[in-house]
Design a protein around this motif. Structure first.
Motif, PDB file in Angstrom:
ATOM      1  N   LEU A   7       0.827  -1.200   0.000  1.00 21.51           N
ATOM      2  CA  LEU A   7       0.000   0.000   0.000  1.00 21.51           C
ATOM      3  C   LEU A   7       0.865   1.255   0.000  1.00 21.51           C
ATOM      4  CD1 LEU A   7      -3.035   0.910   0.327  1.00 21.51           C
ATOM      5  CD2 LEU A   7      -2.572   1.034   2.781  1.00 21.51           C
ATOM      6  N   VAL A  12      -4.644   5.621  -0.461  1.00 26.67           N
ATOM      7  CA  VAL A  12      -5.547   5.672   0.686  1.00 26.67           C
ATOM      8  C   VAL A  12      -6.413   6.914   0.535  1.00 26.67           C
ATOM      9  CG1 VAL A  12      -5.702   5.874   3.198  1.00 26.67           C
ATOM     10  CG2 VAL A  12      -3.862   4.507   2.161  1.00 26.67           C
ATOM     11  N   ARG A  76      -0.595  -5.152  -4.991  1.00 34.74           N
ATOM     12  CA  ARG A  76      -0.827  -3.739  -4.680  1.00 34.74           C
ATOM     13  C   ARG A  76      -2.181  -3.587  -4.007  1.00 34.74           C
ATOM     14  NH1 ARG A  76       3.668  -0.833  -4.724  1.00 34.74           N
ATOM     15  NH2 ARG A  76       4.825  -1.028  -6.642  1.00 34.74           N
ATOM     16  N   GLY A  77      -2.319  -2.550  -3.176  1.00 36.51           N
ATOM     17  CA  GLY A  77      -3.567  -2.336  -2.465  1.00 36.51           C
ATOM     18  C   GLY A  77      -4.102  -0.927  -2.599  1.00 36.51           C
ATOM     19  N   PHE A 100     -10.841  -2.506   1.346  1.00 40.39           N
ATOM     20  CA  PHE A 100      -9.407  -2.677   1.085  1.00 40.39           C
ATOM     21  C   PHE A 100      -9.313  -3.595  -0.118  1.00 40.39           C
ATOM     22  CE2 PHE A 100      -5.203  -2.381   3.458  1.00 40.39           C
ATOM     23  CZ  PHE A 100      -4.447  -2.659   2.319  1.00 40.39           C
TER      24      PHE A 100
END
Length: 154
Positions: A7, A12, A76-77, A100
């Protein structure tokens, strides 16, 4: 594996209301495109394809949409907090306000499963999710998410 390895801070976000699961996936795809250079269209299609196999809402307001994508070299996040919870067909029928998303290379094998397990374990803690929900700042959310493992490992 640690959350900080999958991440980036730019992946985010806090978003307002979305009208549908597809619209949520479009938001996720836009973040993934911005943070990792992934094709937004391919990302949405992959998420919808995976979701057609069964809902990824795991309960308690948490969803873990995930997919395999061409062109990735590692998992990947993308982490989103929804200001207005969304009906997500979750296992407990509760609306989702934490999503998520994970993206893995087509040939990721066990790495994809390790990432899913890591995120699932982390978001299983209700007190941890309460802390996330109480912080509307993406930078703070990133810090909370990436420090969670340091605390658990200690």
């Amino acid at each position: 594996m640690q959350i900080s390895s999958i991440l980036k801070p730019g992946a985010v976000r806090v978003i307002g209301a979305v009208s549908s699961k597809k619209r949520l996936f479009q938001e996720v795809a836009e973040v993934a495109q911005s943070a990792y250079g992934l094709s937004a269209q391919s990302t949405v299609e992959a998420l919808l394809d995976r979701e057609s196999l069964g809902p990824t809402g795991v309960g308690h307001g948490v969803a873990l949409p995930h997919a395999r994508l061409n062109g990735l070299d590692m998992v990947r996040g993308v982490f989103l907090i929804l200001e207005k919870p969304l009906d997500f067909d979750s296992v407990d029928r509760q609306p989702v306000d934490i999503a998520f998303s994970l993206f893995a290379p087509e040939d990721a094998g066990v790495e994809h499963l390790k990432a899913l397990a890591l995120v699932s374990r982390t978001l299983r803690e209700q007190s941890f999710c309460t802390k996330l929900r109480a912080n509307p700042d993406p930078a703070t959310l990133f810090t909370i998410l990436t420090e969670a493992q340091s605390v658990q490992a200690a």
